[in-house]
Design an enzyme around this catalytic site. Structure first.
Site, PDB file in Angstrom:
ATOM      1  N   VAL A 116       0.768  -1.397   0.001  1.00 59.19           N
ATOM      2  CA  VAL A 116       0.200   0.046  -0.018  1.00 59.19           C
ATOM      3  C   VAL A 116       0.812   1.269  -0.080  1.00 59.19           C
ATOM      4  O   VAL A 116       0.156   2.349  -0.232  1.00 59.19           O
ATOM      5  CB  VAL A 116      -0.902  -0.085   1.175  1.00 59.19           C
ATOM      6  CG1 VAL A 116      -1.921  -1.191   1.074  1.00 59.19           C
ATOM      7  CG2 VAL A 116      -0.163  -0.121   2.433  1.00 59.19           C
TER       8      VAL A 116
ATOM      9  N   GLU B   5     -14.148 -10.591   4.989  1.00 51.44           N
ATOM     10  CA  GLU B   5     -13.519 -12.134   4.813  1.00 51.44           C
ATOM     11  C   GLU B   5     -13.248 -13.083   5.741  1.00 51.44           C
ATOM     12  O   GLU B   5     -13.793 -14.317   5.657  1.00 51.44           O
ATOM     13  CB  GLU B   5     -12.457 -11.721   4.002  1.00 51.44           C
ATOM     14  CG  GLU B   5     -11.679 -12.948   3.433  1.00 51.44           C
ATOM     15  CD  GLU B   5     -12.532 -13.697   2.205  1.00 51.44           C
ATOM     16  OE1 GLU B   5     -13.204 -14.839   2.580  1.00 51.44           O
ATOM     17  OE2 GLU B   5     -12.494 -13.221   1.251  1.00 51.44           O
TER      18      GLU B   5
ATOM     19  N   GLY C 118      -9.674 -26.593  22.507  1.00 50.98           N
ATOM     20  CA  GLY C 118      -9.846 -25.428  22.052  1.00 50.98           C
ATOM     21  C   GLY C 118     -10.745 -25.201  21.199  1.00 50.98           C
ATOM     22  O   GLY C 118     -11.309 -24.079  20.512  1.00 50.98           O
TER      23      GLY C 118
ATOM     24  N   GLU D 262     -16.283 -24.491  22.263  1.00 51.92           N
ATOM     25  CA  GLU D 262     -16.603 -23.523  23.481  1.00 51.92           C
ATOM     26  C   GLU D 262     -17.025 -24.510  24.801  1.00 51.92           C
ATOM     27  O   GLU D 262     -17.551 -25.617  24.459  1.00 51.92           O
ATOM     28  CB  GLU D 262     -17.593 -22.582  23.055  1.00 51.92           C
ATOM     29  CG  GLU D 262     -16.907 -21.646  21.915  1.00 51.92           C
ATOM     30  CD  GLU D 262     -16.084 -20.593  22.480  1.00 51.92           C
ATOM     31  OE1 GLU D 262     -15.485 -20.563  23.403  1.00 51.92           O
ATOM     32  OE2 GLU D 262     -15.370 -20.189  21.436  1.00 51.92           O
TER      33      GLU D 262
ATOM     34  N   LYS E  67     -22.910 -18.600   8.539  1.00 54.64           N
ATOM     35  CA  LYS E  67     -21.854 -18.359   7.677  1.00 54.64           C
ATOM     36  C   LYS E  67     -22.692 -18.846   5.996  1.00 54.64           C
ATOM     37  O   LYS E  67     -22.249 -18.111   4.984  1.00 54.64           O
ATOM     38  CB  LYS E  67     -20.712 -19.605   7.788  1.00 54.64           C
ATOM     39  CG  LYS E  67     -19.850 -19.237   8.755  1.00 54.64           C
ATOM     40  CD  LYS E  67     -18.941 -20.198   9.190  1.00 54.64           C
ATOM     41  CE  LYS E  67     -18.128 -19.881  10.468  1.00 54.64           C
ATOM     42  NZ  LYS E  67     -17.242 -21.083  10.731  1.00 54.64           N
TER      43      LYS E  67
END
Length: 432
Positions: A34, A130, A188, A191, A206
């Site tokens: 950038v 995203e 992990g 949850e 999703k």
């Protein structure tokens, strides 16, 4: 031209820590992309004194969200704090303060994405998301940019790593559901309260996002038919394997003409299907386009650095737009009005497992219900149940409408020779 870009973070958990690491460690790459440096100016946390696995100057941390939202020097806000209603309020305030937004929040975008995108456009801001679907897999960018010229007809994928991990262990090792869930929690992947994952709600959010972008149609969360994995048994998986299938929690978005269906449910896939070999916590999305044909996007669906990579990639997109002065121009109003398929228009094969009274004429009564609705069988297994006067029958149908199949199921439950309908699953991955 912009000389430098200041970033504020809402949240410094697993993904937020990954974002900080990537921004700090990849400054040369970001500068090359950038043309100016990127600085994290403020990060909102709950506890500034908490020990963290990322080094950050204490002066950067704050517990007051207004220190980020109202800071005139902050150009981009990265939201990785989670939550819905409070987070929505913060992001709306930030957009009205002309802040560009990058978020990994699938719940927020599934419920309020249309509103947030509209407000962003009205205020000349970008909102990129995203990382909200499939972690480090660039599926949303591929739909919006890479496949922009094509007409997407179907998206089918494994978009929840927790349930895929659980089903992989159950399939490979015959481990019971409760045992594998406990292991997923220990690692992990799941949850303490795994409801959103195992009941299919996470995947449904999703799929609503994917369908909205892929079909250019406003698909709401309530439009997604959802069933989780909690009822899957070891016997279901054994029979699936015997018949040449693999069980996955599959998100499906299918379009025929102008009408669509979107669902999340345990689904049997042929063992030869590419999605059948996607194991453990990995995600994959299979996309069908009229021009491109079949493509598949595969990768880690969660984790600190994979998800953070998607977040920072969105940050790069925002920064490039800032340098060009075109923020807020990327939002395109959905092209089509939403038209959902009726049950009579949804066609699929089905797997059915039933316990039947082991008596003469029982199977004839069962087949009569299917014949009456022109539904035929592709595969049949029949086994006696030990120490019982029942038989177990496993059926795989040819294609039938969801309407016909649901009516057959109801009639089966009322049939005098049926002891119990044990399980029923959709079969995908084979041509109609």
């Amino acid at each position: 031209m912009v000389q430098s870009i200041s970033v504020g973070l809402l949240g410094l958990g697993t993904v937020g820590s990954g974002v900080v690491k990537i921004i700090e460690n990849h400054q040369d790459r970001l500068m090359h992309q950038v043309g100016c440096p990127v600085k994290i100016k403020k990060i909102v946390v709950k506890d500034v004194n908490k020990d963290r696995d990322v080094k950050i100057d204490a002066s950067v941390l704050t517990t007051n969200v207004d220190d980020v939202i109202n800071d005139p020097d902050i150009d981009v806000i990265i939201e990785v704090m989670g939550g819905v209603d409070e987070t929505r309020s913060h992001i709306l305030d930030a957009l009205r303060n002309k802040k560009n937004i990058v978020t990994a929040n699938k719940d927020l975008m599934a419920l309020y994405g249309s509103e947030l995108l509209t407000v962003a456009a009205q205020n000349g801001c970008d909102i990129f998301y995203e990382a909200s679907v499939a972690g480090g897999i660039p599926i949303l960018r591929s739909l919006v940019d890479g496949l922009a010229s094509d007409r997407i007809t179907k998206m089918m994928g494994i978009v929840n790593g927790t349930t895929n991990f659980i089903l992989t262990k159950m399939n490979k090792f015959g481990s019971p559901y409760d045992e594998v869930l406990a292991e997923a929690q220990q690692l992990g992947y799941a949850e303490a309260d795994p409801t959103a994952d195992v009941e299919g709600l996470d995947a449904a959010r999703k799929m609503a996002i994917l369908a909205t972008l892929g079909f250019s149609m406003n698909i709401d969360l309530e439009d997604v038919s959802v069933k989780g994995i909690t009822d899957i048994t070891e016997e279901d998986l054994q029979y699936s394997k015997q018949l040449g299938y693999t069980m996955k929690l599959v998100g499906l978005a299918n379009r025929s003409g102008d009408r669509v269906e979107v669902s999340v449910q345990p689904t049997l896939l042929p063992e030869s299907h590419p999605l059948s070999s996607v194991n453990d916590e990995y995600n994959a999305v299979y996309v069908y386009g009229e021009a491109v044909g079949e493509t598949m996007f595969y990768g880690p669906g969660a984790g600190s650095l994979p998800t953070a990579t998607a977040v920072v990639s969105d940050l790069v997109g925002v920064m490039k737009n800032m340098r060009l002065g075109i923020n807020g121009n990327s939002f395109i109003t959905p092209q089509y009005d939403k038209q959902l398929k009726a049950a009579s228009e949804i066609l699929s094969k089905y797997f059915l497992r039933i316990h039947v009274k082991d008596q003469v004429g029982a199977f004839a009564k069962i087949t009569g219900l299917f014949t009456a609705r022109d539904v035929s069988f592709e595969k049949i297994l029949q086994l006696p149940l030990k120490e019982s006067d029942l038989a177990e029958i496993v059926l795989v149908t040819h294609h039938a409408s969801l309407q016909d199949y649901e009516q057959i199921l109801q009639q089966l439950r009322d049939l005098d020779v049926i002891y119990e309908v044990k399980s029923s699953y959709r079969i995908e991955g084979e041509s109609v």
